[in-house]
Design a protein around this motif. Structure first.
Motif, PDB file in Angstrom:
ATOM      1  N   CYS A   1     -51.994  15.457 -77.730  1.00 46.42           N
ATOM      2  CA  CYS A   1     -50.858  15.842 -76.881  1.00 46.42           C
ATOM      3  C   CYS A   1     -49.752  14.821 -77.153  1.00 46.42           C
ATOM      4  N   PRO A   2     -48.647  15.264 -77.769  1.00 45.97           N
ATOM      5  CA  PRO A   2     -47.575  14.314 -78.085  1.00 45.97           C
ATOM      6  C   PRO A   2     -47.078  13.550 -76.850  1.00 45.97           C
ATOM      7  N   MET A   3     -47.110  14.209 -75.673  1.00 45.30           N
ATOM      8  CA  MET A   3     -46.655  13.495 -74.479  1.00 45.30           C
ATOM      9  C   MET A   3     -47.596  12.334 -74.147  1.00 45.30           C
ATOM     10  N   ALA A   4     -48.905  12.566 -74.286  1.00 50.95           N
ATOM     11  CA  ALA A   4     -49.884  11.515 -73.977  1.00 50.95           C
ATOM     12  C   ALA A   4     -49.669  10.308 -74.897  1.00 50.95           C
ATOM     13  N   ASP A   5     -49.182  10.571 -76.120  1.00 54.62           N
ATOM     14  CA  ASP A   5     -48.961   9.470 -77.071  1.00 54.62           C
ATOM     15  C   ASP A   5     -47.681   8.683 -76.758  1.00 54.62           C
ATOM     16  N   MET A   6     -46.912   9.133 -75.762  1.00 55.26           N
ATOM     17  CA  MET A   6     -45.644   8.459 -75.473  1.00 55.26           C
ATOM     18  C   MET A   6     -45.810   7.229 -74.582  1.00 55.26           C
ATOM     19  N   VAL A   7     -47.058   6.946 -74.160  1.00 55.86           N
ATOM     20  CA  VAL A   7     -47.286   5.695 -73.430  1.00 55.86           C
ATOM     21  C   VAL A   7     -48.598   5.083 -73.923  1.00 55.86           C
ATOM     22  N   THR A   8     -48.533   3.793 -74.270  1.00 53.92           N
ATOM     23  CA  THR A   8     -49.753   3.093 -74.682  1.00 53.92           C
ATOM     24  C   THR A   8     -50.147   2.121 -73.563  1.00 53.92           C
ATOM     25  N   ALA A   9     -51.407   1.675 -73.618  1.00 55.36           N
ATOM     26  CA  ALA A   9     -51.895   0.745 -72.590  1.00 55.36           C
ATOM     27  C   ALA A   9     -51.068  -0.546 -72.620  1.00 55.36           C
ATOM     28  N   GLU A  10     -50.696  -0.971 -73.820  1.00 55.76           N
ATOM     29  CA  GLU A  10     -49.942  -2.215 -73.946  1.00 55.76           C
ATOM     30  C   GLU A  10     -48.548  -2.083 -73.310  1.00 55.76           C
ATOM     31  N   GLU A  11     -47.907  -0.961 -73.578  1.00 52.46           N
ATOM     32  CA  GLU A  11     -46.578  -0.729 -72.977  1.00 52.46           C
ATOM     33  C   GLU A  11     -46.677  -0.674 -71.452  1.00 52.46           C
ATOM     34  N   LEU A  12     -47.747  -0.038 -70.984  1.00 54.15           N
ATOM     35  CA  LEU A  12     -47.905   0.065 -69.530  1.00 54.15           C
ATOM     36  C   LEU A  12     -48.159  -1.310 -68.910  1.00 54.15           C
ATOM     37  N   ARG A  13     -48.976  -2.123 -69.584  1.00 52.95           N
ATOM     38  CA  ARG A  13     -49.239  -3.486 -69.067  1.00 52.95           C
ATOM     39  C   ARG A  13     -47.925  -4.261 -68.956  1.00 52.95           C
ATOM     40  N   ALA A  14     -47.051  -4.086 -69.941  1.00 54.16           N
ATOM     41  CA  ALA A  14     -45.756  -4.801 -69.911  1.00 54.16           C
ATOM     42  C   ALA A  14     -44.931  -4.323 -68.710  1.00 54.16           C
ATOM     43  N   LYS A  15     -44.926  -3.020 -68.459  1.00 48.42           N
ATOM     44  CA  LYS A  15     -44.165  -2.470 -67.315  1.00 48.42           C
ATOM     45  C   LYS A  15     -44.738  -2.999 -65.996  1.00 48.42           C
TER      46      LYS A  15
ATOM     47  N   VAL B   1     -52.612  13.262 -65.951  1.00 43.41           N
ATOM     48  CA  VAL B   1     -53.841  13.259 -66.770  1.00 43.41           C
ATOM     49  C   VAL B   1     -53.546  13.341 -68.263  1.00 43.41           C
ATOM     50  N   ASN B   2     -52.342  13.759 -68.611  1.00 38.81           N
ATOM     51  CA  ASN B   2     -51.931  13.804 -70.028  1.00 38.81           C
ATOM     52  C   ASN B   2     -51.672  12.384 -70.516  1.00 38.81           C
ATOM     53  N   THR B   3     -52.721  11.572 -70.539  1.00 40.79           N
ATOM     54  CA  THR B   3     -52.661  10.171 -70.987  1.00 40.79           C
ATOM     55  C   THR B   3     -54.017   9.835 -71.618  1.00 40.79           C
ATOM     56  N   SER B   4     -54.043   8.762 -72.413  1.00 43.79           N
ATOM     57  CA  SER B   4     -55.306   8.358 -73.039  1.00 43.79           C
ATOM     58  C   SER B   4     -56.209   7.677 -71.999  1.00 43.79           C
ATOM     59  N   ALA B   5     -57.486   7.520 -72.350  1.00 43.19           N
ATOM     60  CA  ALA B   5     -58.429   6.829 -71.460  1.00 43.19           C
ATOM     61  C   ALA B   5     -57.972   5.386 -71.212  1.00 43.19           C
ATOM     62  N   GLU B   6     -57.432   4.729 -72.257  1.00 42.69           N
ATOM     63  CA  GLU B   6     -56.979   3.331 -72.115  1.00 42.69           C
ATOM     64  C   GLU B   6     -55.847   3.251 -71.087  1.00 42.69           C
ATOM     65  N   VAL B   7     -54.970   4.230 -71.114  1.00 43.72           N
ATOM     66  CA  VAL B   7     -53.844   4.226 -70.168  1.00 43.72           C
ATOM     67  C   VAL B   7     -54.347   4.546 -68.748  1.00 43.72           C
ATOM     68  N   LYS B   8     -55.274   5.471 -68.647  1.00 43.22           N
ATOM     69  CA  LYS B   8     -55.850   5.774 -67.318  1.00 43.22           C
ATOM     70  C   LYS B   8     -56.518   4.513 -66.751  1.00 43.22           C
ATOM     71  N   ALA B   9     -57.155   3.747 -67.652  1.00 42.57           N
ATOM     72  CA  ALA B   9     -57.853   2.537 -67.212  1.00 42.57           C
ATOM     73  C   ALA B   9     -56.871   1.499 -66.649  1.00 42.57           C
ATOM     74  N   GLU B  10     -55.626   1.542 -67.081  1.00 42.90           N
ATOM     75  CA  GLU B  10     -54.586   0.610 -66.599  1.00 42.90           C
ATOM     76  C   GLU B  10     -53.843   1.171 -65.380  1.00 42.90           C
ATOM     77  N   SER B  11     -54.217   2.394 -64.959  1.00 38.08           N
ATOM     78  CA  SER B  11     -53.479   3.064 -63.876  1.00 38.08           C
ATOM     79  C   SER B  11     -54.257   2.987 -62.571  1.00 38.08           C
ATOM     80  N   ASP B  12     -53.575   3.313 -61.461  1.00 37.06           N
ATOM     81  CA  ASP B  12     -54.249   3.248 -60.159  1.00 37.06           C
ATOM     82  C   ASP B  12     -54.841   4.586 -59.765  1.00 37.06           C
ATOM     83  N   ILE B  13     -54.131   5.654 -60.100  1.00 33.45           N
ATOM     84  CA  ILE B  13     -54.601   6.983 -59.703  1.00 33.45           C
ATOM     85  C   ILE B  13     -54.028   8.006 -60.687  1.00 33.45           C
TER      86      ILE B  13
END
Ligand code: 13P
Ligand code: SF4
Length: 307
Positions: free
Chosen positions: A90-104, A117-129
């Motif tokens: 899913c191109p949208m899911a690829d628009m955020v990486t875990a590293e970018e999210l950690r920086a935010k 839910v259109n995110t990778s497992a790594e990004v979900k792991a960095e998220s709250d809900i």
């Protein structure tokens, strides 16, 4: 052999293999009609996550895109999860990486991260809900008013939810290549051609397109609305695969796609041939490393607990 005969032969073979493997076939409503037809369950992302979490099958065949199969693997670690076309991303899911999210998150300490839910497992792991398009409003409403929110990755869904809830949220700069293509001009043109039609729009469309809608919802919500409505004609602002269920579930009604470009190539990459191959070879399997899985599961379970 003509196309219909080929489809019916493959369908029979898949049904036999499915029984042998004790497999459950899940299909998103953006899949090809023949793939939706062979599925045990079809639906939107929320329904499919719920069903993946509840099944007692040994094998889940996910006819959808990578993040969906990954969510199934997170929710059912003891099952084999197969994604028949492993390049269906899913191109949208690829628009955020875990590293970018950690920086935010470092920029906004204390903020709650709501991940579509259109995110990778790594990004979900960095998220709250997590959230889907079907429950995003409820999920955001469940967050204490004094907490800042980072909404990832879909700016269009985020802006729809911000409007609905009145919550100011920090929106990620992500979008769905398929839905974001739809322009207000195309919807207005379709309205001109079909003046009696109601406009049904998925919230992954741009805000100026959402503003023209009679009803905005996830795919399942749009099908339910079309079924229950007294109207006989509808302009559809979501991926073309939904037309199969709309025509099947709403006999006597007419549906017009807002633009012919509403096709997600990734959703169309799964074919019956690939489903059969996956059942034969038990590949490609989708797995998630245990440390990531545990954290991603917490975000998904928090979402599923909100009814
Ligand atoms: P849902 O309506 O299932 O949330 O669909 C959104 C989508 O684009 C899935 O990729
Ligand atoms: Fe991703 Fe959009 Fe395709 Fe859904 S329709 S899989 S959000 S690109």
């Amino acid at each position: 052999m003509n196309v219909e005969e080929k489809i019916s032969q493959l369908t029979e073979e898949i049904k036999r293999l499915k029984q042998e493997r004790n497999a459950l076939i899940l299909a998103h409503v953006y899949q090809r009609p023949e793939v939706q037809e062979v599925a045990d369950i079809f639906g939107d992302s929320l329904e499919l996550s719920r069903r993946a979490a509840a099944t007692d099958a040994d094998v889940i065949i996910f006819c959808g895109v990578h993040f969906m199969a990954e969510s199934a693997a997170i929710l059912s670690p003891d099952k084999i999860v197969l994604l028949p076309e492993e390049n269906a991303g899913c191109p949208m899911a690829d628009m955020v990486t875990a590293e970018e999210l950690r920086a935010k998150k470092r920029e906004m300490p204390g903020a709650v991260v709501v991940a579509y839910v259109n995110t990778s497992a790594e990004v979900k792991a960095e998220s709250d809900i997590c959230c889907t398009s079907a429950n995003a409003v409820k999920i955001v409403q469940s967050i204490p008013e004094d907490k800042p929110i980072i909404f990832i990755p879909d700016k269009n869904l985020g802006s729809y939810v911000a409007n609905k809830t009145g919550r100011a949220m920090t929106l990620w700069e992500g979008w769905c290549n398929t839905h974001d293509w739809v322009t207000p001009e195309e919807v207005l043109k379709a309205k001109e051609e079909h003046p009696d039609a109601l406009v049904l729009i998925h919230p992954e469309c741009r805000p100026e397109v959402v503003a023209l809608a009679d009803y905005v919802s996830s795919t399942t919500g749009l099908i339910r609305y079309a079924k229950e409505s007294d109207a006989k004609e509808f302009i559809i602002g979501t991926e073309a695969g939904i037309m199969h269920q709309l025509y099947k579930q709403c006999p006597g009604k007419n549906f017009y796609l807002a633009t012919r470009r509403l096709v997600c190539p990734n959703m169309k990459a799964t074919t019956l041939d690939k489903v059969k191959q996956a059942l034969e070879t038990m590949q490609p399997q989708i797995t998630v490393p245990p440390d990531i899985r545990e954290k991603a599961l917490a975000s998904l379970e928090k979402m599923l607990a909100i009814k």
